[in-house]
Design a protein around this motif. Structure first.
Motif, PDB file in Angstrom:
ATOM      1  N   ALA A   1      33.879  -0.640 -30.923  1.00 52.46           N
ATOM      2  CA  ALA A   1      32.969  -0.289 -32.014  1.00 52.46           C
ATOM      3  C   ALA A   1      32.342   1.074 -31.762  1.00 52.46           C
ATOM      4  N   LEU A   2      32.125   1.399 -30.495  1.00 52.49           N
ATOM      5  CA  LEU A   2      31.552   2.693 -30.133  1.00 52.49           C
ATOM      6  C   LEU A   2      32.621   3.738 -29.830  1.00 52.49           C
ATOM      7  N   LEU A   3      33.671   3.335 -29.117  1.00 53.61           N
ATOM      8  CA  LEU A   3      34.669   4.292 -28.629  1.00 53.61           C
ATOM      9  C   LEU A   3      35.738   4.643 -29.657  1.00 53.61           C
ATOM     10  N   ALA A   4      36.168   3.666 -30.429  1.00 53.19           N
ATOM     11  CA  ALA A   4      37.268   3.876 -31.367  1.00 53.19           C
ATOM     12  C   ALA A   4      37.139   2.887 -32.524  1.00 53.19           C
ATOM     13  N   PRO A   5      36.268   3.176 -33.487  1.00 58.73           N
ATOM     14  CA  PRO A   5      35.994   2.214 -34.562  1.00 58.73           C
ATOM     15  C   PRO A   5      37.198   1.819 -35.410  1.00 58.73           C
ATOM     16  N   GLY A   6      38.261   2.578 -35.419  1.00 56.30           N
ATOM     17  CA  GLY A   6      39.427   2.254 -36.246  1.00 56.30           C
ATOM     18  C   GLY A   6      40.399   1.288 -35.610  1.00 56.30           C
ATOM     19  N   VAL A   7      40.073   0.749 -34.434  1.00 56.52           N
ATOM     20  CA  VAL A   7      40.996  -0.135 -33.728  1.00 56.52           C
ATOM     21  C   VAL A   7      40.630  -1.588 -34.015  1.00 56.52           C
ATOM     22  N   ALA A   8      41.623  -2.359 -34.470  1.00 62.22           N
ATOM     23  CA  ALA A   8      41.434  -3.794 -34.714  1.00 62.22           C
ATOM     24  C   ALA A   8      42.118  -4.571 -33.595  1.00 62.22           C
ATOM     25  N   VAL A   9      41.428  -5.572 -33.066  1.00 62.76           N
ATOM     26  CA  VAL A   9      41.982  -6.416 -32.013  1.00 62.76           C
ATOM     27  C   VAL A   9      42.156  -7.818 -32.575  1.00 62.76           C
ATOM     28  N   VAL A  10      43.376  -8.354 -32.433  1.00 54.10           N
ATOM     29  CA  VAL A  10      43.659  -9.700 -32.923  1.00 54.10           C
ATOM     30  C   VAL A  10      44.300 -10.521 -31.822  1.00 54.10           C
ATOM     31  N   ILE A  11      44.041 -11.814 -31.842  1.00 57.32           N
ATOM     32  CA  ILE A  11      44.736 -12.739 -30.951  1.00 57.32           C
ATOM     33  C   ILE A  11      45.920 -13.253 -31.741  1.00 57.32           C
ATOM     34  N   ASP A  12      47.106 -13.012 -31.220  1.00 53.97           N
ATOM     35  CA  ASP A  12      48.318 -13.342 -31.960  1.00 53.97           C
ATOM     36  C   ASP A  12      49.130 -14.354 -31.166  1.00 53.97           C
ATOM     37  N   HIS A  13      49.442 -15.466 -31.795  1.00 59.28           N
ATOM     38  CA  HIS A  13      50.224 -16.518 -31.137  1.00 59.28           C
ATOM     39  C   HIS A  13      51.692 -16.474 -31.557  1.00 59.28           C
ATOM     40  N   THR A  14      52.038 -15.561 -32.473  1.00 58.46           N
ATOM     41  CA  THR A  14      53.396 -15.569 -33.029  1.00 58.46           C
ATOM     42  C   THR A  14      54.125 -14.243 -32.899  1.00 58.46           C
ATOM     43  N   ALA A  15      53.558 -13.259 -32.234  1.00 65.23           N
ATOM     44  CA  ALA A  15      54.163 -11.914 -32.209  1.00 65.23           C
ATOM     45  C   ALA A  15      55.298 -11.821 -31.201  1.00 65.23           C
ATOM     46  N   THR A  16      56.214 -12.758 -31.281  1.00 69.33           N
ATOM     47  CA  THR A  16      57.332 -12.739 -30.339  1.00 69.33           C
ATOM     48  C   THR A  16      58.665 -12.472 -31.036  1.00 69.33           C
ATOM     49  N   ARG A  17      58.604 -12.101 -32.304  1.00 70.46           N
ATOM     50  CA  ARG A  17      59.806 -11.673 -33.012  1.00 70.46           C
ATOM     51  C   ARG A  17      59.529 -10.295 -33.579  1.00 70.46           C
ATOM     52  N   ALA A  18      60.457  -9.381 -33.381  1.00 72.80           N
ATOM     53  CA  ALA A  18      60.243  -7.983 -33.779  1.00 72.80           C
ATOM     54  C   ALA A  18      59.858  -7.868 -35.247  1.00 72.80           C
ATOM     55  N   GLU A  19      60.480  -8.651 -36.116  1.00 69.00           N
ATOM     56  CA  GLU A  19      60.171  -8.536 -37.548  1.00 69.00           C
ATOM     57  C   GLU A  19      58.792  -9.081 -37.890  1.00 69.00           C
ATOM     58  N   GLU A  20      58.236  -9.933 -37.018  1.00 69.42           N
ATOM     59  CA  GLU A  20      56.886 -10.466 -37.251  1.00 69.42           C
ATOM     60  C   GLU A  20      55.810  -9.611 -36.594  1.00 69.42           C
ATOM     61  N   CYS A  21      56.204  -8.761 -35.674  1.00 63.89           N
ATOM     62  CA  CYS A  21      55.235  -7.974 -34.909  1.00 63.89           C
ATOM     63  C   CYS A  21      54.856  -6.728 -35.696  1.00 63.89           C
ATOM     64  N   ARG A  22      53.699  -6.765 -36.286  1.00 68.69           N
ATOM     65  CA  ARG A  22      53.220  -5.643 -37.089  1.00 68.69           C
ATOM     66  C   ARG A  22      52.062  -4.936 -36.392  1.00 68.69           C
ATOM     67  N   HIS A  23      52.048  -5.047 -35.093  1.00 67.39           N
ATOM     68  CA  HIS A  23      50.965  -4.469 -34.311  1.00 67.39           C
ATOM     69  C   HIS A  23      51.421  -3.156 -33.695  1.00 67.39           C
ATOM     70  N   ASP A  24      50.471  -2.259 -33.510  1.00 62.32           N
ATOM     71  CA  ASP A  24      50.787  -0.985 -32.886  1.00 62.32           C
ATOM     72  C   ASP A  24      50.905  -1.122 -31.373  1.00 62.32           C
ATOM     73  N   LEU A  25      50.207  -2.103 -30.814  1.00 66.97           N
ATOM     74  CA  LEU A  25      50.190  -2.310 -29.374  1.00 66.97           C
ATOM     75  C   LEU A  25      50.067  -3.800 -29.098  1.00 66.97           C
ATOM     76  N   THR A  26      50.915  -4.306 -28.216  1.00 65.56           N
ATOM     77  CA  THR A  26      50.845  -5.710 -27.811  1.00 65.56           C
ATOM     78  C   THR A  26      50.480  -5.752 -26.343  1.00 65.56           C
ATOM     79  N   LEU A  27      49.389  -6.463 -26.028  1.00 65.83           N
ATOM     80  CA  LEU A  27      48.936  -6.621 -24.649  1.00 65.83           C
ATOM     81  C   LEU A  27      49.140  -8.075 -24.233  1.00 65.83           C
ATOM     82  N   LEU A  28      49.881  -8.273 -23.165  1.00 64.57           N
ATOM     83  CA  LEU A  28      50.116  -9.603 -22.617  1.00 64.57           C
ATOM     84  C   LEU A  28      49.189  -9.795 -21.426  1.00 64.57           C
ATOM     85  N   LEU A  29      48.343 -10.799 -21.488  1.00 65.16           N
ATOM     86  CA  LEU A  29      47.383 -11.060 -20.424  1.00 65.16           C
ATOM     87  C   LEU A  29      48.058 -11.876 -19.332  1.00 65.16           C
ATOM     88  N   ALA A  30      48.244 -11.254 -18.180  1.00 63.63           N
ATOM     89  CA  ALA A  30      48.882 -11.935 -17.055  1.00 63.63           C
ATOM     90  C   ALA A  30      47.964 -13.037 -16.554  1.00 63.63           C
TER      91      ALA A  30
END
Length: 146
Positions: free
Chosen positions: A28-57
């Motif tokens: 909110a302070l550093l980069a207000p244009g960034v949206a963060v979502v929790i995604d349970h289905t972004a494992t198919r390229a055609e469904e992945c509409r995110h600019d960046l995917t972070l996998l939490l080890a």
């Protein structure tokens, strides 16, 4: 600057919700244009509409089932051709790694580097790094060994 979307993936006890909350506050302070979502289905390229995917080890103290979930997510992401970065650590370390990855995606720094580490005088461990080029060099070197 165009808005970007960051997807968080991980096991049930990976801390996705806590990380998303911390990132919302920081961004909110550093980069207000960034949206963060929790995604349970972004494992198919055609469904992945995110600019960046972070996998939490998973952490050693996490639910043992999270290791299996992590392996399944990695495999699905790789098979689908979805680019992702792995975020290690807990709490503040995890937030810093995620912010570093988001900053890399945006082409600007969101966290200040530790000068002792930058100059090679500090303690460094791979589990505190989210540099994909470093991981690639490390594992490529290990695979190349006879």
């Amino acid at each position: 600057m165009a808005a970007i979307t960051v997807a968080l993936l991980g096991g049930e006890s990976s801390g996705k919700t806590q990380l998303a909350s911390a990132l919302h506050q920081a961004l909110a302070l550093l980069a207000p244009g960034v949206a963060v979502v929790i995604d349970h289905t972004a494992t198919r390229a055609e469904e992945c509409r995110h600019d960046l995917t972070l996998l939490l080890a998973p952490n050693p103290s996490d639910n043992p089932a999270d290791a299996a979930t992590d392996a399944q997510l990695r495999s699905a992401l790789l098979q689908a051709g979805v680019a992702f970065q792995i975020v290690h650590g807990q709490d503040a370390v995890r937030v810093q790694q995620a912010l570093r990855a988001i900053g890399n995606q945006m082409g600007r720094e969101l966290v200040v580097d530790d000068p002792a580490l930058t100059m090679g005088r500090g303690q460094w461990t791979c589990d505190n790094c989210s540099d994909p080029d470093c991981e690639h060099r490390l594992f490529t070197g290990l695979l190349a060994r006879p």
